[in-house]
Design an enzyme around this catalytic site. Structure first.
Site, mmCIF file in Angstrom:
data_model
loop_
_atom_site.group_PDB
_atom_site.id
_atom_site.type_symbol
_atom_site.label_atom_id
_atom_site.label_comp_id
_atom_site.label_asym_id
_atom_site.label_seq_id
_atom_site.Cartn_x
_atom_site.Cartn_y
_atom_site.Cartn_z
ATOM 1 N N HIS A 730 46.815 62.180 28.630
ATOM 2 C CA HIS A 730 47.938 62.302 27.700
ATOM 3 C C HIS A 730 47.411 61.945 26.317
ATOM 4 C CE1 HIS A 730 52.182 62.289 26.475
ATOM 5 N NE2 HIS A 730 51.858 61.268 25.711
ATOM 6 N N GLU A 782 47.568 58.078 29.786
ATOM 7 C CA GLU A 782 47.316 58.069 28.349
ATOM 8 C C GLU A 782 45.985 57.370 28.084
ATOM 9 O OE1 GLU A 782 49.679 57.480 24.125
ATOM 10 O OE2 GLU A 782 50.487 56.547 25.923
#
Length: 802
Positions: A730, A782
């Protein structure tokens, strides 16, 4: 009144319950209500009245995408599944094998708001503002500003899936007290957010039904988003305050004949190792979770095919995080340079190398990630390849709550978005400083000045050049008048999935915070020591800024944390405790100056307790390290002993976790957001203790093997490294370019499954397996600067050696 009440209760019952039972229940409820009208009148009115909602709580909930179903919703869902099994409505393919697909049943658990706001939420941007509630079992979107684009106000539903080849019917009821146009769509929940189906409808005060049928022509999506764009339609003026009502939202699979289930490839193997490899003299451990293996294994040279080592597995050790038994095999005796694999009676591991330079490229790429995160300058193709881009975020920023402007350029983009935050930036710089100090020989070498960043070859270690880029930005973040430090600089909302220079919304400086100011003071004081002989003027400026920040803290109330202003929804870093930040700052300032003013504060802390923590929220370990490494003439033996003893106890606790976990991971069951950062930082705590108390570093270094594949998922969590590795982080540039730059550390398993994609794919999974390599899963996949920096530290110390 009682008739309305019964109707509402009927709506809350599941549609799969027989009509006969519903009518019987309704009759009984009516009778009870009539008999006890006086006693029940207030309760009945309460059921009918609009639900009272705390707007701050709602906003906070929506910002976090907290759309997990309520207990009631889960219970109802279980009942529905039982009913579906009894009715046997599943589709059968041409071979007669049931696919488990239900035809003509609503795939949305709460499309009629019978479970209040379960699965529902809002997204606002571009000036949009609203409150979304469900009074009386009906969705109510109270819009105060429709913004300047149609998605400026969005009501959405998460928690369903679409199958490739399926034909679906999408319908809903909607009205508005102001005539207007809306867009209803089902879209991919990430990337470019393109729609699988979208319809535009004119709505008015009448509650009408709208419906469309579509075929899912793309690949199956386990976590799409259904949403209603209720902002300002294209070409229209801002609509002003109005209310949109939503009800009976339905998505049904009406034809499953074209569905072909995708084959999901399983990359896990039963024997797991560090997929990058091992230093020649390091401890090397293989882990196997097979229940059918014998007690022996062998190490095979890939090139020759010959067995070069045979060994025995140890006794089984249960991994609580993975929920499985694991045996370990020690093959540390394999020291010859080469490429190998482990084999036993049931399986074979992925290949790995043994080489004293096996981590050099990884360290270089992990470090160079920081260069690609630089803001405000051109990122050159020569150094960044496809991640090159033009200068970004070069305009003036508005100081929140004022009309004043300030030009602040530079720093690192924090994570997968383009915000710049002082708190995580400061700890990232601190990690680089510690890596430099603990591996000075490595970074002072010619190799350490050849990391392929613009400053390479200037005679200064590249790790200090990169840290200075962030420090220059941090100095701009200090308020000249008060000495306080602004918490962050971002736009008001997160950007779409665009390149950095394409985020052109207004930049805003969020208010000053204690945590940002204290972290700033700490790292600037440390910088004044680090750069004293390299750039004396810069070092002097850093120390002056640190002292000024401390002056601000002396009058700021202790414990004052940071909370996002109402109109800002970017990352908060809301740490509500600041004594650990003040402790770190006071130790660094005393170490740099010898001024008793600072010593008074850290003594007041250490006389009460010793704590630890590496990371953006808990920073006590930075203070502990600073104290133990300062000039001995400034130390008090009492505090040296207190800190050393605490480090010893903490290391014993962490090594206990490692010994009792089959995969030798130091987390136990504590797999949370950013768990890979915790893995690396806990390894550093063990090394801290070894430095002052003695002991074995190998269990700390074993955490790198966990990160690079020696785990239950056979997964390397570093992009570009390992056979099975993170490939879809991400991260906006990675998503735009459809390419993951090597060397980025993914967040890792998160048992709290805090994003829609994770919720759709990881329910019921063991904590250590709660990870998905998908760009939509921001809570597991992420990347951030302060997850890379502890990896930079650990690799530096390992490569540098004792």
């Amino acid at each position: 009144m009682n008739g309305d009440w019964v109707n509402m209760l009927l709506k809350r019952l599941r549609k799969t319950v027989s009509i006969f039972l519903i009518l019987v229940l309704a009759f009984n409820l009516c009778a009870c209500a009539s008999a006890d009208d006086a006693a029940d009148k207030n309760q009945t009115n309460g059921s009918e009245s609009e639900t009272s909602v705390n707007e701050e709580d709602l906003a906070s909930e929506l910002m976090q995408d907290d759309t997990a179903p309520s207990d009631e919703a889960v219970a109802v869902s279980d009942e529905e599944n039982e009913t579906e099994d009894e009715n046997d409505n599943s589709e059968t393919d041409s071979s007669g094998i049931s696919s488990g697909l239900v035809i003509n049943e609503n795939l949305l658990d709460n499309g009629d708001f019978h479970s209040d706001m379960a699965h529902w939420g809002t997204y606002t941007a571009k000036g949009g503002n609203c409150v979304f509630t469900a009074p009386g079992g009906e969705g109510k979107v109270s819009i105060t500003n429709s913004g300047n684009v149609n998605y400026a106000v969005q009501a959405f539903y998460d928690g369903f899936e679409l199958k490739n080849g399926g034909v679906y019917e999408f319908s809903f009821k909607m009205s508005s007290d102001k005539p207007r146009n809306i867009e209803a769509r089902i879209q991919i929940n990430g990337g470019d957010y393109h729609a699988y189906v979208d319809v535009f409808e004119d709505i008015d005060e009448n509650m009408n039904t709208y419906s469309t049928t579509f075929t899912m022509e793309e690949g199956s999506d386990p976590a799409p988003r259904l949403c209603f764009n209720l902002g300002t339609p294209e070409g229209a003026d801002e609509l002003g305050e109005h209310v949109v009502r939503i009800d009976d939202v339905s998505l049904k699979l009406v034809d499953a004949s074209g569905i072909k289930e995708a084959v999901v490839e399983d990359h896990t193997v039963s024997i797991n190792i560090n997929q990058v490899g091992y230093l020649k003299d390091s401890v090397k451990i293989a882990m196997s979770n097979s229940s059918k293996l014998g007690d022996s294994f062998k190490v095979v040279d890939v090139k020759s095919g010959k067995t070069c080592f045979e060994g025995k597995y140890d006794t089984e050790v249960y991994s609580r995080g993975a929920g499985e038994n694991v045996v370990r095999g020690d093959f540390s005796a394999v020291k010859e340079e080469g490429t190998y694999r482990i084999e036993d009676a049931t399986d074979s591991s992925y290949e790995f190398k043994v080489d004293d330079k096996v981590y050099n490229d990884l360290l270089k790429d992990a470090f160079r990630f920081l260069y690609t995160q630089r803001c405000g300058i051109e990122i050159e193709e020569k150094y960044a390849g496809s991640y090159a881009h033009k200068p970004c975020h070069t305009g003036e920023a508005t100081i929140h709550g004022t009309n004043n402007k300030k030009k602040i350029i530079g720093g690192w983009h924090d994570a997968g978005d383009y915000g710049r935050y002082v708190v995580p930036g400061a700890v990232t710089v601190a990690d680089l400083f510690l890596a430099y100090e603990d591996a000075r020989e490595l970074w002072d070498s010619k190799w350490g000045d050849s990391m392929d960043i613009p400053e390479s070859g200037n005679g200064i270690p590249d790790i200090l050049d990169e840290a200075k880029y962030e420090l220059d930005w941090m100095l701009m973040m200090q308020d000249e008048a008060s000495g306080g430090v602004y918490h962050k600089i971002t736009c008001r909302e997160f950007p779409g999935f665009v390149m950095p220079e394409e985020e052109t919304e207004e930049l805003v400086l969020s208010p000053i915070s204690n945590t940002a100011t204290a972290d700033f003071a700490a790292v600037m004081a440390k910088a004044s020591v680090i750069y004293k002989d390299i750039e004396p003027k810069f070092a002097s400026n850093c120390l002056s800024a640190a002292k000024k920040a401390w002056k601000y803290l002396e009058t700021a109330p202790v414990g004052q944390g940071f909370k996002n202003p109402d109109d800002i929804v970017t990352g908060e870093y809301p740490d509500m405790r600041d004594p650990d930040e003040r402790y770190w700052a006071s130790v660094e300032l005393y170490s740099a100056t010898g001024d008793e003013t600072y010593a008074k504060y850290y003594r007041s802390i250490l006389d009460q307790y010793v704590k630890d923590g590496y990371g953006w929220a808990d920073v006590s370990s930075y203070g502990n390290r600073a104290y133990l490494s300062m000039d001995k003439s400034k130390q008090d033996e009492k505090y040296v002993k207190l800190i050393s003893e605490h480090l010893k106890n903490r290391a014993q606790e962490l090594t206990g976790f490692i010994d009792s976990d089959g995969y030798m991971c130091d987390l136990g069951e504590d797999y949370i957001w950013g768990s890979n950062m915790d893995v690396l930082n806990r390894a550093r705590m063990i090394l801290d203790s070894v430095a002052v108390n003695g002991g074995d570093k190998n269990k700390a270094y074993q955490q790198l093997s966990y990160l690079l594949g020696a785990n239950t998922l056979s997964q390397s969590y570093v992009t570009g490294y390992g056979t099975v590795r993170t490939e879809h982080p991400h991260h906006r540039v990675a998503i735009v370019k459809q390419y993951a730059l090597p060397g980025m550390v993914a967040g890792g398993p998160n048992k709290n499954i805090e994003d829609p994609f994770a919720k759709s794919t990881l329910q019921g999974v063991s904590p250590a397996k709660c990870y998905v390599d998908n760009e939509q899963s921001y809570s597991t996949n992420e990347v951030t600067i302060y997850w890379n920096s502890p990896l930079i530290y650990l690799l530096s110390t390992m490569i540098n050696g004792d």
